[in-house]
Design a protein around this motif. Structure first.
Motif, PDB file in Angstrom:
ATOM      1  N   GLU A 197     110.426  25.508  29.787  1.00 22.41           N
ATOM      2  CA  GLU A 197     110.883  26.894  29.887  1.00 22.41           C
ATOM      3  C   GLU A 197     110.749  27.457  31.292  1.00 22.41           C
ATOM      4  OE1 GLU A 197     108.853  29.223  26.998  1.00 22.41           O
ATOM      5  OE2 GLU A 197     109.839  28.285  25.273  1.00 22.41           O
ATOM      6  N   ASP A 198     109.885  26.881  32.109  1.00 25.32           N
ATOM      7  CA  ASP A 198     109.686  27.403  33.457  1.00 25.32           C
ATOM      8  C   ASP A 198     110.763  26.940  34.438  1.00 25.32           C
ATOM      9  OD1 ASP A 198     109.058  24.751  33.846  1.00 25.32           O
ATOM     10  OD2 ASP A 198     107.016  25.095  34.568  1.00 25.32           O
ATOM     11  N   GLY A 199     111.744  26.167  33.954  1.00 22.88           N
ATOM     12  CA  GLY A 199     112.830  25.733  34.815  1.00 22.88           C
ATOM     13  C   GLY A 199     112.628  24.366  35.427  1.00 22.88           C
ATOM     14  N   LEU A 200     111.513  23.725  35.130  1.00 20.33           N
ATOM     15  CA  LEU A 200     111.300  22.360  35.579  1.00 20.33           C
ATOM     16  C   LEU A 200     111.631  21.392  34.445  1.00 20.33           C
ATOM     17  CD1 LEU A 200     107.900  22.569  37.516  1.00 20.33           C
ATOM     18  CD2 LEU A 200     110.212  22.585  38.455  1.00 20.33           C
ATOM     19  N   ALA A 201     112.064  20.181  34.804  1.00 19.28           N
ATOM     20  CA  ALA A 201     112.386  19.167  33.805  1.00 19.28           C
ATOM     21  C   ALA A 201     111.799  17.838  34.238  1.00 19.28           C
ATOM     22  CB  ALA A 201     113.905  19.053  33.636  1.00 19.28           C
ATOM     23  N   TRP A 260     105.988  17.930  42.467  1.00 11.96           N
ATOM     24  CA  TRP A 260     104.985  16.874  42.293  1.00 11.96           C
ATOM     25  C   TRP A 260     104.730  16.146  43.602  1.00 11.96           C
ATOM     26  CZ3 TRP A 260     107.007  11.551  41.124  1.00 11.96           C
ATOM     27  CH2 TRP A 260     105.985  10.622  40.922  1.00 11.96           C
ATOM     28  N   SER A 261     105.791  15.812  44.350  1.00  7.29           N
ATOM     29  CA  SER A 261     105.640  15.087  45.603  1.00  7.29           C
ATOM     30  C   SER A 261     104.972  15.931  46.681  1.00  7.29           C
ATOM     31  CB  SER A 261     107.007  14.604  46.099  1.00  7.29           C
ATOM     32  OG  SER A 261     107.541  13.631  45.218  1.00  7.29           O
ATOM     33  N   LEU A 262     105.092  17.236  46.578  1.00 10.20           N
ATOM     34  CA  LEU A 262     104.427  18.125  47.527  1.00 10.20           C
ATOM     35  C   LEU A 262     102.956  18.346  47.187  1.00 10.20           C
ATOM     36  CD1 LEU A 262     107.279  20.761  47.904  1.00 10.20           C
ATOM     37  CD2 LEU A 262     106.411  19.296  49.745  1.00 10.20           C
ATOM     38  N   GLY A 263     102.508  17.781  46.073  1.00  8.29           N
ATOM     39  CA  GLY A 263     101.111  17.902  45.681  1.00  8.29           C
ATOM     40  C   GLY A 263     100.861  18.850  44.537  1.00  8.29           C
ATOM     41  N   GLY A 264     101.912  19.385  43.932  1.00  9.44           N
ATOM     42  CA  GLY A 264     101.748  20.317  42.825  1.00  9.44           C
ATOM     43  C   GLY A 264     101.511  19.621  41.496  1.00  9.44           C
ATOM     44  N   ASP A 265     100.954  20.363  40.547  1.00 10.95           N
ATOM     45  CA  ASP A 265     100.724  19.841  39.204  1.00 10.95           C
ATOM     46  C   ASP A 265     101.973  20.004  38.355  1.00 10.95           C
ATOM     47  OD1 ASP A 265      98.073  19.224  39.799  1.00 10.95           O
ATOM     48  OD2 ASP A 265      97.378  21.237  39.242  1.00 10.95           O
ATOM     49  N   VAL A 266     102.324  18.958  37.634  1.00 12.26           N
ATOM     50  CA  VAL A 266     103.480  19.004  36.741  1.00 12.26           C
ATOM     51  C   VAL A 266     103.096  18.377  35.404  1.00 12.26           C
ATOM     52  CG1 VAL A 266     105.236  18.979  38.563  1.00 12.26           C
ATOM     53  CG2 VAL A 266     104.341  16.810  37.676  1.00 12.26           C
ATOM     54  N   PRO A 267     103.718  18.816  34.322  1.00 11.71           N
ATOM     55  CA  PRO A 267     103.437  18.222  33.007  1.00 11.71           C
ATOM     56  C   PRO A 267     104.174  16.902  32.847  1.00 11.71           C
ATOM     57  CG  PRO A 267     105.120  19.899  32.788  1.00 11.71           C
ATOM     58  CD  PRO A 267     104.694  19.930  34.232  1.00 11.71           C
ATOM     59  N   TYR A 268     103.740  16.106  31.877  1.00 10.47           N
ATOM     60  CA  TYR A 268     104.446  14.858  31.564  1.00 10.47           C
ATOM     61  C   TYR A 268     104.256  14.549  30.090  1.00 10.47           C
ATOM     62  CZ  TYR A 268     106.381  10.151  32.087  1.00 10.47           C
ATOM     63  OH  TYR A 268     107.166   9.026  31.984  1.00 10.47           O
ATOM     64  N   THR A 269     105.352  14.315  29.400  1.00 12.94           N
ATOM     65  CA  THR A 269     105.315  13.970  27.985  1.00 12.94           C
ATOM     66  C   THR A 269     105.327  12.456  27.851  1.00 12.94           C
ATOM     67  OG1 THR A 269     106.603  15.962  27.497  1.00 12.94           O
ATOM     68  CG2 THR A 269     106.464  14.281  25.764  1.00 12.94           C
ATOM     69  N   ALA A 270     104.372  11.906  27.123  1.00 16.00           N
ATOM     70  CA  ALA A 270     104.273  10.456  26.993  1.00 16.00           C
ATOM     71  C   ALA A 270     105.607   9.864  26.560  1.00 16.00           C
ATOM     72  CB  ALA A 270     103.188  10.084  25.989  1.00 16.00           C
ATOM     73  N   ASN A 271     106.009   8.787  27.235  1.00 10.73           N
ATOM     74  CA  ASN A 271     107.295   8.168  26.978  1.00 10.73           C
ATOM     75  C   ASN A 271     107.102   6.692  26.660  1.00 10.73           C
ATOM     76  OD1 ASN A 271     109.760   6.528  28.022  1.00 10.73           O
ATOM     77  ND2 ASN A 271     110.548   8.607  27.801  1.00 10.73           N
ATOM     78  N   THR A 272     107.540   6.279  25.489  1.00 10.53           N
ATOM     79  CA  THR A 272     107.484   4.883  25.087  1.00 10.53           C
ATOM     80  C   THR A 272     108.884   4.306  25.065  1.00 10.53           C
ATOM     81  OG1 THR A 272     105.488   5.191  23.758  1.00 10.53           O
ATOM     82  CG2 THR A 272     106.859   3.265  23.263  1.00 10.53           C
ATOM     83  N   ARG A 273     109.059   3.198  25.754  1.00  2.80           N
ATOM     84  CA  ARG A 273     110.367   2.560  25.783  1.00  2.80           C
ATOM     85  C   ARG A 273     110.243   1.105  25.329  1.00  2.80           C
ATOM     86  NH1 ARG A 273     111.400  -0.204  30.787  1.00  2.80           N
ATOM     87  NH2 ARG A 273     109.455  -0.365  31.971  1.00  2.80           N
ATOM     88  N   ARG A 312      99.499  29.415  43.824  1.00  2.00           N
ATOM     89  CA  ARG A 312      98.910  30.160  42.698  1.00  2.00           C
ATOM     90  C   ARG A 312      99.674  29.888  41.409  1.00  2.00           C
ATOM     91  NH1 ARG A 312      98.084  35.866  45.954  1.00  2.00           N
ATOM     92  NH2 ARG A 312      96.116  35.346  46.978  1.00  2.00           N
ATOM     93  N   ARG A 313     101.001  29.892  41.519  1.00  2.00           N
ATOM     94  CA  ARG A 313     101.790  29.636  40.321  1.00  2.00           C
ATOM     95  C   ARG A 313     101.586  28.228  39.829  1.00  2.00           C
ATOM     96  NH1 ARG A 313     107.539  32.691  41.618  1.00  2.00           N
ATOM     97  NH2 ARG A 313     106.760  34.804  41.314  1.00  2.00           N
ATOM     98  N   GLY A 314     101.432  27.276  40.783  1.00  2.00           N
ATOM     99  CA  GLY A 314     101.203  25.891  40.364  1.00  2.00           C
ATOM    100  C   GLY A 314      99.911  25.764  39.555  1.00  2.00           C
ATOM    101  N   ARG A 315      98.861  26.483  39.961  1.00  2.00           N
ATOM    102  CA  ARG A 315      97.618  26.415  39.207  1.00  2.00           C
ATOM    103  C   ARG A 315      97.778  27.035  37.826  1.00  2.00           C
ATOM    104  NH1 ARG A 315      95.206  27.731  44.291  1.00  2.00           N
ATOM    105  NH2 ARG A 315      95.040  29.925  43.697  1.00  2.00           N
TER     106      ARG A 315
END
Length: 490
Positions: A253-257, A308-321, A485-488
């Motif tokens: 919802e925050d615009g990141l995918a 993420w590459s700039l050092g920010g925190d991002v979520p990740y949903t476990a992916n099984t392939r 701040r938003r990243g935290r």
């Protein structure tokens, strides 16, 4: 000749942390009046080339820094001599010589680009000589599964170098087309169809994306509309992990995918973003808006990887392939968390993507603009280490893709369906690839190992850009604090 792309100028520089915002309609470049493809029309149009030349001649920043990066590269010198091979090998157990090919292609591209900016004929002649030498000798790509990477990467790059000199009097256009259609394209198209006889999810997204880039570039260069349509359709609905909804399976919802390969490692995630941007840019220059497909899904995924590459925190949903060979060994692998990222790692991919979304489309993309500013001036092959990964992108985005904000509210809406023949509505549906059970944080586990003799995916193996300059030091500093701040909070 291409119609100028139009977009109302939106907020650029330091914008919201991840928001996509509301764009004024912009048009992808149009094909010619008779419906054929526009040339030059892969990564660079005539308008792009004229802009680069005019800006450098005027001493405009950051173009001058980008051009200096180009002229300093050893591949961009008119004294470069080609070393063509009849068969190129990539992969273990073979006499690998693919480095010769990618070095020569980058020399052809860099000399051709330097010619268009400076007007020095010697560089055009050098590019033509390199490309003619290879089209007159190369007959096969061999090796392990990595031969598909060679076909995809060096196929799209060869086409882009050749596109810049296709009107040169000494250029063997017909022979270049034959090389693409007979050597590079068949392997890439076969990979999208059969995936090296593997389970369709066996290969991470960058494998598909190299193939899509080659197929699309071949179709445009050779004026084969069915081939172009094939690439655009696979980008939208392909079964493999490189199609947009499989490479970017979860939108927040925050615009990141989430970029699924962020669960693998940073290098391959950056490769994938660069390749998808390359596909979108080439398509855009022929009137196909893959950048905006599915509510600008690629923007959301690129913003995620940039943060993420700039050092920010991002979520990740476990992916099984699922993994394995059809009729052979099988297993599965789960990526449970985003990999560790090194903010010092970069590839020359950001300027192209950031300029599209912020300058053409008027969208806010602050992580992209920060990544582009950090990477500027972007170099090319030879500036990012001696290994193949440093040659996966053609680069020089600061020179080639920095653009002025354009304002044309009357511009027609883009064609987000991605069809090269008929307009359509923005794509939807398709669903999200099912995700696996969450495993302990930071692990990638495999439930089975391949048997011996397999041939599957063992490898994969002073200036700033205009946004920061326009914002000013105080605004940049304040924006970065806000972003942290938003990243935290996220």
């Amino acid at each position: 000749m291409l119609k100028a792309a139009g977009a109302a100028a939106g907020a650029v520089g330091i914008g919201t942390a991840a928001g996509v915002g509301t764009a004024v309609p912009a048009a992808a470049a149009a094909t010619t009046a008779d419906g054929s493809f526009a040339h030059p029309g892969l990564l660079h149009t005539r308008t792009d080339l004229d802009r680069m030349a005019a800006k450098v001649k005027a001493g405009a920043r950051p173009y001058t820094a980008g051009f200096a990066k180009l002229t300093a590269n050893r591949h961009a010198q008119s004294g470069w001599r080609a070393n063509p091979q009849a068969t190129v090998y990539r992969g273990s157990g073979t006499p690998e010589n693919y480095r010769i090919l990618y070095n020569d292609i980058h020399a052809a591209y860099q000399n051709a680009l330097r010619y268009h900016v400076s007007g020095e004929e010697a560089h055009a002649d050098t590019a033509v000589a390199i490309l003619n030498a290879w089209s007159g000798k190369l007959t096969a790509l061999e090796g392990s599964a990595d031969r598909f990477l060679a076909a995809g990467l060096y196929g799209y790059q060869f086409a882009n170098a050749a596109e810049l000199v296709r009107d040169h009097g000494d250029f063997e256009l017909g022979r270049a087309k034959k090389l693409l259609l007979d050597v590079f394209h068949p392997l890439s198209d076969d990979f999208l169809t059969r995936h090296n006889n593997a389970v369709v999810t066996n290969y991470w997204p960058n494998w598909d994306l190299t193939a899509i880039a080659c197929v699309l570039a071949t179709g445009i260069f050779c004026d084969e509309r069915a081939i172009v349509d094939r690439a655009a359709e696979y980008f939208k609905h392909g079964d493999g992990m490189g199609s947009v909804k499989h490479a970017i399976p979860v939108v927040h919802e925050d615009g990141l995918a989430e970029w699924v390969e962020a669960g693998r490692d940073q290098g391959h995630a950056l490769l994938g973003v660069g390749l998808m941007g390359t596909v979108c840019e080439m398509a855009w220059n022929q009137g196909i808006d893959l950048y905006g497909y599915d509510d600008s899904r690629f923007l959301k995924g690129a913003q995620y990887v940039a943060k993420w590459s700039l050092g920010g925190d991002v979520p990740y949903t476990a992916n099984t392939r699922k993994k394995g060979a059809i009729g052979g060994w099988s297993g599965s692998e789960t990526a449970s968390d985003v990999a560790v990222a090194d903010p010092a790692m970069t590839r020359p991919i950001w300027a192209m993507i950031a300029n599209h979304y912020t300058k053409r489309r008027g969208l806010s993309a602050s992580y992209l603009t920060r990544a582009a500013a950090k990477a500027a001036p972007e170099g090319g092959g030879g500036d990012y280490g001696p290994n193949s990964g440093g040659y996966d992108q053609l680069g020089f985005g600061t020179l080639a893709f920095t653009r002025d904000r354009v304002a044309d509210p009357a511009a027609p809406a883009p064609n987000p369906s991605g069809s090269a023949t008929t307009p359509g509505a923005s794509g939807g549906g398709g669903g999200v690839r099912p995700q696996g059970t969450v495993r302990p944080q930071g692990t990638v586990s495999a439930s089975a190992s391949p048997g011996t003799g397999r041939d599957l995916a063992a490898t994969g193996s002073e200036e700033v850009v205009g946004w920061a300059a326009a914002a000013g030091v105080t605004a940049v500093a304040g924006g970065l604090l806000l972003l942290r701040r938003r990243g935290r909070a996220q």
